[in-house]
Design an enzyme around this catalytic site. Sequence first.
Site, short mmCIF file in Angstrom:
data_model
loop_
_atom_site.label_atom_id
_atom_site.label_comp_id
_atom_site.label_asym_id
_atom_site.label_seq_id
_atom_site.Cartn_x
_atom_site.Cartn_y
_atom_site.Cartn_z
CE1 TYR A 109 -3.60 2.67 1.07
CE2 TYR A 109 -1.73 3.60 2.24
CZ TYR A 109 -2.99 3.73 1.73
OH TYR A 109 -3.67 4.92 1.86
CD GLU A 197 -6.46 5.16 0.10
OE1 GLU A 197 -7.55 5.11 -0.49
OE2 GLU A 197 -6.26 4.66 1.22
#
Length: 388
Positions: A109, A197
Amino acid sequence: MNIHEFQAKQIFKTFDVPVLEGYHAETPEQAEKAAEKLSSDKYVVKAQIHAGGRGKAGGVKIVSSPKEVHDAAQEMLGKTLVTHQTGPEGKTVKKLYVEAAANITGEFYLGITLDRQQSMPVMMASTEGGVEIEKVAEETTEKILKATINPLYGLQAFQIREMAFGLGLTKEQMKHFGKFAAALYNVYIENDASLIEINPLALLDDDRLIALDAKMGFDDNALFRQKEIVEMRDFSEEEPTETEADKYGMSYVKLDGNVGCMVNGAGLAMSTMDIIKYKGGEPANFLDVGGGASAETVAKGMEIILNDSAVKAIFINIFGGIVRCDRIANGIIQATQHVDIPVPVVVRLDGTNAHEAMDILKNSEIPQLVAAKDLNEGAEKVVHIVKN
Ligand code: GDP
Ligand code: MN
């Protein structure tokens, strides 16, 4: 303002953030054509909605021929996807992204957002990619690596190294990560983003890193200087009443309660919602009609609030600083002539010419109107009405 994955990836490309080759499509035929253009023998068909969690909801399909891309597209288009980010009503798929599929050996991530407490951007990375990062952040905080970036100096080499070590990358992978992180920070700064993101940031078998997913949000107050971003806006992804309010310079956010609120100024709107809660009620919305509340904006505000069938009463709470209360009072009366108002309206006006305003409202003898002398009494009255 938010954009779609395929749009975010277009931006990534121009800033040298690695992405896979892909094309956007709105029909099964376009999707098939897109697949034919790709130099790959595996394809990913991805639903384009402004929400994550598509994978689990059937919005991401990996297939192995352009014909199968066609069929997957046919199945996905028009479908309503319900994910943990869409709310129970879900979102209808109108656009797709067809991408070359990658052989991924790892998922990380990587994100950047504004740390409001530090007043600086923060880059976050985690080995727990591909899953619900919100859960990781809540349950295993230590698995999120953070680097607060001073915008005067930019992202520093030591910060990149610290994160790369934390992620357990090899020397070769670190080189790719360094370039990736630096390029991503440029994307964030140059486009006035408020959020980026990448989940997952995928590791390929040749040690390269690729943005497999991309989510971007922007600072609305900077959109005036981001013309290309504004063109990417997809109104069909936004709450229609919120867009309508925006056209009239008002900020409206729908909430779950039944007390409609019309207030001037964001601060007063927040405290109005607080006091309604404090008195045991639930606000149906946040609505800031702005500094120059006029008869027209009051009428439009009423219309927008009443669009929500859950609203059982309206609380108008206006402080006459820039605007005079008597003008607002006339605005409210005018609004009742233009809009059919089936619920009681509690009105609290304070500030310049407040007394005259109250007299105007009383003399109007409009049955829906209930006068309140201050904020406290107004909140009490409106909560009492919805509870009885
Ligand atoms: P989200 O569920 O809305 O966050 O959509 P993502 O774009 O993150 O896709 C969900 C999952 O599909 C990812 O976590 C990957 O595991 C998988 N996926 C997406 N694209 C590819 C690909 O090109 N190759 C492989 N092997 N998996 C992929
Ligand atoms: Mn994702």
